[in-house]
Motif scaffolding. Sequence first.
Motif, PDB file in Angstrom:
ATOM      1  N   ALA A 153       0.812  -1.214   0.000  1.00 52.60           N
ATOM      2  CA  ALA A 153       0.000   0.000   0.000  1.00 52.60           C
ATOM      3  C   ALA A 153       0.848   1.269   0.000  1.00 52.60           C
ATOM      4  CB  ALA A 153      -0.929  -0.002   1.209  1.00 52.60           C
ATOM      5  N   VAL A 154       1.800   1.353   0.912  1.00 51.62           N
ATOM      6  CA  VAL A 154       2.521   2.627   1.070  1.00 51.62           C
ATOM      7  C   VAL A 154       3.638   2.813   0.059  1.00 51.62           C
ATOM      8  CG1 VAL A 154       1.944   2.713   3.514  1.00 51.62           C
ATOM      9  CG2 VAL A 154       4.150   1.782   2.819  1.00 51.62           C
ATOM     10  N   ASN A 155       4.029   1.741  -0.628  1.00 49.19           N
ATOM     11  CA  ASN A 155       5.076   1.874  -1.634  1.00 49.19           C
ATOM     12  C   ASN A 155       4.534   2.209  -3.018  1.00 49.19           C
ATOM     13  OD1 ASN A 155       7.977   1.332  -0.701  1.00 49.19           O
ATOM     14  ND2 ASN A 155       6.838  -0.260   0.382  1.00 49.19           N
ATOM     15  N   SER A 156       3.237   2.440  -3.114  1.00 49.63           N
ATOM     16  CA  SER A 156       2.670   2.849  -4.398  1.00 49.63           C
ATOM     17  C   SER A 156       3.147   4.262  -4.716  1.00 49.63           C
ATOM     18  CB  SER A 156       1.142   2.814  -4.330  1.00 49.63           C
ATOM     19  OG  SER A 156       0.654   3.831  -3.469  1.00 49.63           O
ATOM     20  N   PRO A 157       3.317   4.599  -5.991  1.00 46.37           N
ATOM     21  CA  PRO A 157       3.757   5.956  -6.359  1.00 46.37           C
ATOM     22  C   PRO A 157       2.861   7.045  -5.769  1.00 46.37           C
ATOM     23  CG  PRO A 157       3.882   4.500  -8.262  1.00 46.37           C
ATOM     24  CD  PRO A 157       3.189   3.725  -7.167  1.00 46.37           C
ATOM     25  N   GLU A 158       1.571   6.781  -5.723  1.00 47.31           N
ATOM     26  CA  GLU A 158       0.615   7.755  -5.185  1.00 47.31           C
ATOM     27  C   GLU A 158       0.894   8.056  -3.717  1.00 47.31           C
ATOM     28  OE1 GLU A 158      -4.105   7.787  -3.892  1.00 47.31           O
ATOM     29  OE2 GLU A 158      -3.306   6.148  -5.114  1.00 47.31           O
ATOM     30  N   MET A 159       1.108   7.000  -2.923  1.00 46.38           N
ATOM     31  CA  MET A 159       1.353   7.183  -1.490  1.00 46.38           C
ATOM     32  C   MET A 159       2.720   7.796  -1.234  1.00 46.38           C
ATOM     33  SD  MET A 159      -1.170   6.288   0.548  1.00 46.38           S
ATOM     34  CE  MET A 159      -0.669   5.444   2.052  1.00 46.38           C
ATOM     35  N   ARG A 160       3.704   7.383  -2.005  1.00 47.35           N
ATOM     36  CA  ARG A 160       5.034   7.958  -1.846  1.00 47.35           C
ATOM     37  C   ARG A 160       5.001   9.473  -2.081  1.00 47.35           C
ATOM     38  NH1 ARG A 160       9.752   5.356  -1.612  1.00 47.35           N
ATOM     39  NH2 ARG A 160       9.737   3.080  -1.553  1.00 47.35           N
ATOM     40  N   ALA A 161       4.283   9.876  -3.125  1.00 51.00           N
ATOM     41  CA  ALA A 161       4.195  11.302  -3.439  1.00 51.00           C
ATOM     42  C   ALA A 161       3.431  12.060  -2.360  1.00 51.00           C
ATOM     43  CB  ALA A 161       3.523  11.482  -4.799  1.00 51.00           C
ATOM     44  N   ALA A 162       2.356  11.457  -1.862  1.00 51.04           N
ATOM     45  CA  ALA A 162       1.541  12.121  -0.843  1.00 51.04           C
ATOM     46  C   ALA A 162       2.319  12.309   0.453  1.00 51.04           C
ATOM     47  CB  ALA A 162       0.272  11.307  -0.589  1.00 51.04           C
ATOM     48  N   LEU A 219       7.856  13.463   4.512  1.00 48.97           N
ATOM     49  CA  LEU A 219       8.075  12.098   4.976  1.00 48.97           C
ATOM     50  C   LEU A 219       8.475  11.201   3.812  1.00 48.97           C
ATOM     51  CD1 LEU A 219       4.901  11.823   7.240  1.00 48.97           C
ATOM     52  CD2 LEU A 219       7.260  12.119   8.034  1.00 48.97           C
ATOM     53  N   GLU A 220       9.335  10.235   4.088  1.00 41.65           N
ATOM     54  CA  GLU A 220       9.764   9.277   3.080  1.00 41.65           C
ATOM     55  C   GLU A 220       9.267   7.892   3.449  1.00 41.65           C
ATOM     56  OE1 GLU A 220      13.921   9.996   1.451  1.00 41.65           O
ATOM     57  OE2 GLU A 220      14.044  11.020   3.380  1.00 41.65           O
ATOM     58  N   VAL A 221       8.650   7.218   2.495  1.00 42.93           N
ATOM     59  CA  VAL A 221       8.157   5.866   2.736  1.00 42.93           C
ATOM     60  C   VAL A 221       9.339   4.935   2.983  1.00 42.93           C
ATOM     61  CG1 VAL A 221       7.075   3.852   1.653  1.00 42.93           C
ATOM     62  CG2 VAL A 221       6.009   6.115   1.456  1.00 42.93           C
ATOM     63  N   GLU A 222       9.240   4.164   4.049  1.00 45.81           N
ATOM     64  CA  GLU A 222      10.272   3.171   4.373  1.00 45.81           C
ATOM     65  C   GLU A 222       9.609   2.038   5.143  1.00 45.81           C
ATOM     66  OE1 GLU A 222      14.463   2.688   6.845  1.00 45.81           O
ATOM     67  OE2 GLU A 222      13.814   4.684   6.214  1.00 45.81           O
ATOM     68  N   THR A 223       9.564   0.879   4.542  1.00 42.99           N
ATOM     69  CA  THR A 223       8.958  -0.284   5.191  1.00 42.99           C
ATOM     70  C   THR A 223      10.041  -1.291   5.552  1.00 42.99           C
ATOM     71  OG1 THR A 223       8.517  -1.203   2.988  1.00 42.99           O
ATOM     72  CG2 THR A 223       6.722   0.003   4.061  1.00 42.99           C
ATOM     73  N   ASN A 224       9.688  -2.233   6.419  1.00 46.73           N
ATOM     74  CA  ASN A 224      10.642  -3.271   6.807  1.00 46.73           C
ATOM     75  C   ASN A 224       9.896  -4.516   7.298  1.00 46.73           C
ATOM     76  OD1 ASN A 224       9.761  -2.356   9.314  1.00 46.73           O
ATOM     77  ND2 ASN A 224      11.711  -1.441   9.903  1.00 46.73           N
ATOM     78  N   THR A 225      10.626  -5.489   7.765  1.00 49.31           N
ATOM     79  CA  THR A 225      10.019  -6.721   8.275  1.00 49.31           C
ATOM     80  C   THR A 225       9.612  -6.518   9.732  1.00 49.31           C
ATOM     81  OG1 THR A 225      12.086  -7.654   9.114  1.00 49.31           O
ATOM     82  CG2 THR A 225      11.561  -8.067   6.784  1.00 49.31           C
ATOM     83  N   PRO A 226       8.731  -7.369  10.240  1.00 50.35           N
ATOM     84  CA  PRO A 226       8.378  -7.276  11.666  1.00 50.35           C
ATOM     85  C   PRO A 226       9.600  -7.373  12.576  1.00 50.35           C
ATOM     86  CG  PRO A 226       6.801  -8.660  10.518  1.00 50.35           C
ATOM     87  CD  PRO A 226       7.901  -8.377   9.533  1.00 50.35           C
ATOM     88  N   GLU A 227      10.541  -8.238  12.221  1.00 45.50           N
ATOM     89  CA  GLU A 227      11.747  -8.396  13.043  1.00 45.50           C
ATOM     90  C   GLU A 227      12.595  -7.127  13.014  1.00 45.50           C
ATOM     91  OE1 GLU A 227      10.032 -12.174  12.001  1.00 45.50           O
ATOM     92  OE2 GLU A 227      10.746 -10.552  10.703  1.00 45.50           O
ATOM     93  N   GLN A 228      12.731  -6.540  11.849  1.00 42.91           N
ATOM     94  CA  GLN A 228      13.518  -5.303  11.730  1.00 42.91           C
ATOM     95  C   GLN A 228      12.860  -4.150  12.477  1.00 42.91           C
ATOM     96  OE1 GLN A 228      13.564  -5.172   7.448  1.00 42.91           O
ATOM     97  NE2 GLN A 228      15.650  -5.974   7.308  1.00 42.91           N
ATOM     98  N   PHE A 229      11.538  -4.076  12.403  1.00 38.70           N
ATOM     99  CA  PHE A 229      10.830  -3.000  13.097  1.00 38.70           C
ATOM    100  C   PHE A 229      10.950  -3.173  14.607  1.00 38.70           C
ATOM    101  CE2 PHE A 229       6.502  -0.736  13.748  1.00 38.70           C
ATOM    102  CZ  PHE A 229       7.146   0.474  13.960  1.00 38.70           C
TER     103      PHE A 229
END
Length: 321
Positions: free
Chosen positions: A273-282, A288-298
């Motif tokens: 969801a958040v890595n879509s171009p639309e969300m990244r731009a918004a 803010l910059e989109v940055e996701t990770n794994t549950p373990e990394q978070f």
Amino acid sequence: MKRLLQFGAALLSCGFFSHAMAQNYPSKPVRILVGFSAGGGTDTAARMVAQKLFESLAQPFVVENRPGSGGIIATEALARAAPDGYTLLMMPAADSIQPAMRLKMPYELPEDFSPISLVVTGAYVLVIHPSVPAHNVKELLAIARNRPGHLNYATSGIGSSAHLAAELMNSLAKIKTTHVPYKGVSQGVVGVASGEVDMIFASVTAARPLIDSGRLRPIAMSSAKRSALMPNMPTLHESGVPGYDRRGWYGIAGPAGLPRDIVTRLNAAIVKAVNSPEMRAAFFKQGLEVETNTPEQFTEMIRREVEQNIKSARAAGIKPM
């Protein structure tokens, strides 16, 4: 032997039940708790993600604001929620500061939670008043070392992100600067622009208008790597303060004991969801910059930030209440 077989069958049954529950998840609306009032940064991020999760998982994700105690009320509510995936939290970086500020917490972070994924980060920009005779971090550190305590920095208050960001710089660079708390970030930024204070760690969105007008001089970003928000601006890490990495962030978490299959399903949906171009731009428009990770990394990121905040707070002489 009979009891052993019964025990094994029970475990197998639980595994099948958990998997089946995840396959059907979500089968009803999901709450996303927010520890701050509607309209703020945490709330806005939660509503943006909620809409995309609704589109992806075909069930409403409803934002529920529970403001109070710096976000603790909502975070405690999550810790006490049933681990079924129907109560989540948009967790802000501020949650990792609370253990440094309070003697008693109603939960353990991250132990009482199931971190699912980081969503976005926001690097701070270190800005100084143009009268300060420094054009980069090395020159600023030289002034601070020659005149300990002479330079001062603004924040939005004791224990705020800007406060701990400055104290982390003091600690890693082995310098001493003086804290000048304001009632809010915007007041602190204006205080630096007017020459009342020498510097502040501010969000890019708060500082940019005064940077563009020449009333503030940016000299470094707080992230370990250069930020797309100001790609030509060096980081403190590369400018004489090795190891410096400080950012604001938001992420999604559930209560402890959340079934792994549900965590995995939510993580995949959030990442998509958040890595879509639309969300990244918004998000980018909000600094803010989109940055996701794994549950373990978070989980490890939260643990590291809690430890860093406690260390910085103690170095600054902040006593938990």
